[in-house]
Design a protein around this motif. Structure first.
Motif, PDB file in Angstrom:
ATOM      1  N   THR A   6      15.609 -25.989  76.082  1.00 30.63           N
ATOM      2  CA  THR A   6      15.776 -24.970  77.009  1.00 30.63           C
ATOM      3  C   THR A   6      14.474 -24.236  77.294  1.00 30.63           C
ATOM      4  OG1 THR A   6      18.167 -24.954  76.507  1.00 30.63           O
ATOM      5  CG2 THR A   6      17.186 -22.924  77.816  1.00 30.63           C
ATOM      6  N   MET A  33      22.307 -26.061  80.220  1.00 31.91           N
ATOM      7  CA  MET A  33      22.052 -26.355  79.116  1.00 31.91           C
ATOM      8  C   MET A  33      23.023 -25.901  78.203  1.00 31.91           C
ATOM      9  SD  MET A  33      19.446 -28.036  79.322  1.00 31.91           S
ATOM     10  CE  MET A  33      18.893 -28.036  77.639  1.00 31.91           C
ATOM     11  N   ILE A  46      22.075 -18.527  74.319  1.00 28.11           N
ATOM     12  CA  ILE A  46      21.548 -20.091  74.439  1.00 28.11           C
ATOM     13  C   ILE A  46      22.244 -20.840  73.312  1.00 28.11           C
ATOM     14  CG2 ILE A  46      19.648 -21.827  74.556  1.00 28.11           C
ATOM     15  CD1 ILE A  46      17.906 -19.419  75.948  1.00 28.11           C
TER      16      ILE A  46
END
Length: 202
Positions: free
Chosen positions: A185, A158, A177
């Protein structure tokens, strides 16, 4: 804005206009404090110059809270604003421009100054190599040992990063992230862990 271009390194261009020498420098600067520190560095590097005009877009290109400029003694509106206009038009973030002028004795007039300062930044921008910055947020994940490998693989898939792992009763991962991929995600993490995985912001 979740991702944008930033300069890879400092560049400089030099030009002589009616005996005045203009040196325009562009550099990556993350935040207003870094931008102002860079301006000060250039002032010290070219301490014998008459003017050190500057402009910066210190955050994302669309972040109007992190813009700044100065004419540094030139007539109002002839240096900082045209420099900032070029930076904003480039779509590049976290960038500072400083234009150093050694006066050559021949006045350029307001129009000539606008052209010289704005043009210097325009020429320098053509030399800039850029990187893409992806905005990420740090999180802490806890999961069973059997999920360690698939969770790490998913984070990387991701566009995220696994920065640290602690091995206790469970595996605790510190990850980053991309903001743009957070919801997708988390949805996938819950799928592969059947809702058992815990995630919290650091």
């Amino acid at each position: 804005m979740q991702r944008y271009k930033i300069p890879a390194s400092e560049v400089s261009v030099s030009e002589e206009i009616k005996k005045s020498r203009f040196i325009t420098l562009l550099a990556p600067t993350d935040g207003v404090a870094a931008a102002k520190a860079y301006v000060q560095q250039v002032r010290e590097r070219y301490s014998d110059a008459g003017h050190h005009c500057w402009a910066f877009v210190a955050g994302a290109p669309d972040d109007s809270q992190q813009l700044g400029f100065s004419d540094d003694g030139e007539p109002s509106g002839t240096a900082g604003k045209p420099m900032l206009a070029q930076l904003m038009g480039s779509g590049i973030g976290e960038i500072t421009a400083v234009s150093v002028r050694y006066y050559g004795g021949i006045p350029l007039g307001t129009g000539g100054l606008v052209k010289a300062y704005g043009g210097g930044v325009q020429h320098a921008l053509k030399q800039v190599e850029t990187l893409e910055k992806v905005l990420r947020t740090a999180y802490r994940l806890q999961c069973d040992y059997t999920l360690h490998a698939p969770v790490s693989a998913l984070i990387r898939q991701m566009g995220g990063e696994v920065n640290h792992c602690d091995y206790g009763a469970e595996v605790t991962l510190q990850v980053a992230i991309p903001d743009s991929a957070y919801h997708e995600t988390v949805r996938r993490l819950r799928d592969i862990s059947r809702g058992t995985l815990q995630i919290s912001i650091i």
